[in-house]
Design an enzyme around this catalytic site. Structure first.
Site, PDB file in Angstrom:
ATOM      1  N   HIS A   1       2.851  -0.666   0.608  1.00 10.44           N
ATOM      2  CA  HIS A   1       2.057  -1.885   0.703  1.00 10.44           C
ATOM      3  C   HIS A   1       0.566  -1.553   0.700  1.00 10.44           C
ATOM      4  O   HIS A   1       0.183  -0.391   0.818  1.00 10.44           O
ATOM      5  CB  HIS A   1       2.404  -2.663   1.978  1.00 10.44           C
ATOM      6  CG  HIS A   1       3.700  -3.397   1.908  1.00 10.44           C
ATOM      7  ND1 HIS A   1       4.906  -2.790   2.187  1.00 10.44           N
ATOM      8  CD2 HIS A   1       3.992  -4.684   1.577  1.00 10.44           C
ATOM      9  CE1 HIS A   1       5.878  -3.669   2.045  1.00 10.44           C
ATOM     10  NE2 HIS A   1       5.356  -4.822   1.670  1.00 10.44           N
TER      11      HIS A   1
ATOM     12  N   LYS B   1      -2.141  -3.852   5.529  1.00 13.46           N
ATOM     13  CA  LYS B   1      -0.918  -4.308   6.213  1.00 13.46           C
ATOM     14  C   LYS B   1      -0.851  -3.699   7.603  1.00 13.46           C
ATOM     15  O   LYS B   1      -1.019  -2.492   7.777  1.00 13.46           O
ATOM     16  CB  LYS B   1       0.329  -3.950   5.404  1.00 13.46           C
ATOM     17  CG  LYS B   1       1.615  -4.508   6.021  1.00 13.46           C
ATOM     18  CD  LYS B   1       2.789  -4.391   5.066  1.00 13.46           C
ATOM     19  CE  LYS B   1       4.090  -4.876   5.708  1.00 13.46           C
ATOM     20  NZ  LYS B   1       4.027  -6.300   6.118  1.00 13.46           N
TER      21      LYS B   1
END
Length: 263
Positions: free
Chosen positions: A157, A161
Site C-alpha cells: 500500500h 497507510k
C-alpha cells in the site's frame, strides 16, 4: 430516496464516496462530517458542483444526523474515530457502512453490540471492491485443495497507510484459516525463524500504491499466485455506495460484502 451522511468527507475516500453518491439515482447526500474545513461546501472536496451541504464538525454528529434524518452513515476513517462515532450513529437509529480497518477485536465487539442493541443495519468490511471479494472466494476454494502447501500473503500500500498488515490481508488469512480449520498467523519474519504450518503475512509500504494483495500457495517444484491489484480508490467508493443502497432494504443485523454481492 436514501438520505446518506459521510464521515471524513474531506479525505481521499470520503470525497470519492460523496462523488459517487451524487451519481446515484437512489441516494442523496444530506450531511458530511470532518474535523476541519467546517462550513465549506462538501462538493468542493468531491470535485463536483456546489451541493449545498456544508461540512459539519464531527463533534456535532448526533445533532446533525437527527436534524437531517439520515438513513445511513458511511465511515472510512480511523479506528479511534469509528469506535466513538459508530455507537452515536446507531443510537440515532442510523444504519452503518463501515470500511475502517485496524479495529481491535475489543473495538469490533463494542461496535457489534451497539448495532445489535439499537436494531440497526450495518455492512462491515475491510474492502468494498467487487474484485477483492471475488478474490476472497477464489482463495477460499484454492485453500481447500492446497492445504499441504506453504501459504504466504504479501500486501502493498501507499506510504501513508496507518495500519499493517492491511485489513484485506487479514481477511484473506481468515478466509484461508476458515477453509483449513484454523491456522496461526505470523506477521513478518526476522532472525532465526524456522517456518511452521502458519500463514505468513507481509506488508510493504511505498509511494502511492492503492492496494496490491497476493496469496502464494507454494509446494515442492511449483507455486500458485492469486493476485488482486487496485488501480484506483474509486472501486472502494463505488462498492460502499452500492452497500449503502443495499443495506437499507435489509432486516436489522450485521452484514458483509459477501451478502451485498450474493457470494
Amino acid at each position: 430516496m436514501i438520505n446518506a451522511a459521510v464521515l471524513g468527507a474531506c479525505g481521499r475516500m470520503g470525497s470519492l464516496i460523496i462523488e459517487n453518491i451524487t451519481c446515484s439515482t437512489d441516494m442523496q447526500l444530506v450531511a458530511a462530517f470532518d474535523i476541519g474545513s467546517i462550513g465549506k461546501d462538501a462538493g468542493e472536496f468531491a470535485h463536483v458542483s456546489n451541493l449545498g451541504i456544508q461540512i459539519s464538525d464531527v463533534k456535532d454528529l448526533e445533532t446533525v444526523l437527527k436534524k437531517t434524518q439520515a438513513d445511513v452513515l458511511i465511515d472510512f476513517t480511523a479506528a479511534g474515530a469509528t469506535i466513538v462515532n459508530a455507537p452515536i450513529a446507531a443510537g440515532c437509529g442510523v444504519n452503518l457502512i463501515i470500511g475502517t480497518t485496524g479495529l481491535t477485536p475489543e473495538q469490533r465487539k463494542v461496535i457489534d453490540e451497539t448495532i445489535q442493541k439499537n436494531k440497526v443495519r450495518a455492512v462491515i468490511s475491510p474492502n468494498y471492491s467487487v474484485g477483492v471479494n471475488v478474490f476472497f472466494k477464489i482463495v477460499r476454494e484454492a485453500a481447500k485443495y492446497l492445504s499441504d502447501y506453504d501459504i504466504e500473503i504479501i500486501e502493498a500500500h501507499h506510504n501513508q497507510k496507518k495500519d499493517a498488515p492491511s485489513g484485506t490481508a487479514l481477511r484473506a488469512a481468515d478466509v484461508i484459516s476458515e477453509a483449513l480449520g484454523g491456522k496461526e498467523y505470523v506477521c513478518g519474519r526476522e532472525g532465526i525463524a524456522p517456518r511452521g504450518k502458519e500463514i505468513g503475512i507481509h506488508a510493504v509500504r511505498g509511494g502511492d500504491i492503492t492496494g496490491d494483495h497476493t496469496v502464494l500457495f507454494v509446494g515442492n517444484s511449483e507455486r500458485i499466485e492469486i493476485r488482486h491489484m487496485a488501480h484506483s480508490r474509486q472501486i472502494f467508493a463505488k462498492g460502499a455506495v452500492r452497500a449503502a443502497e443495499w443495506i437499507c432494504k435489509q432486516e436489522p443485523g450485521i452484514y458483509s460484502m459477501d451478502d451485498v454481492l450474493g457470494l
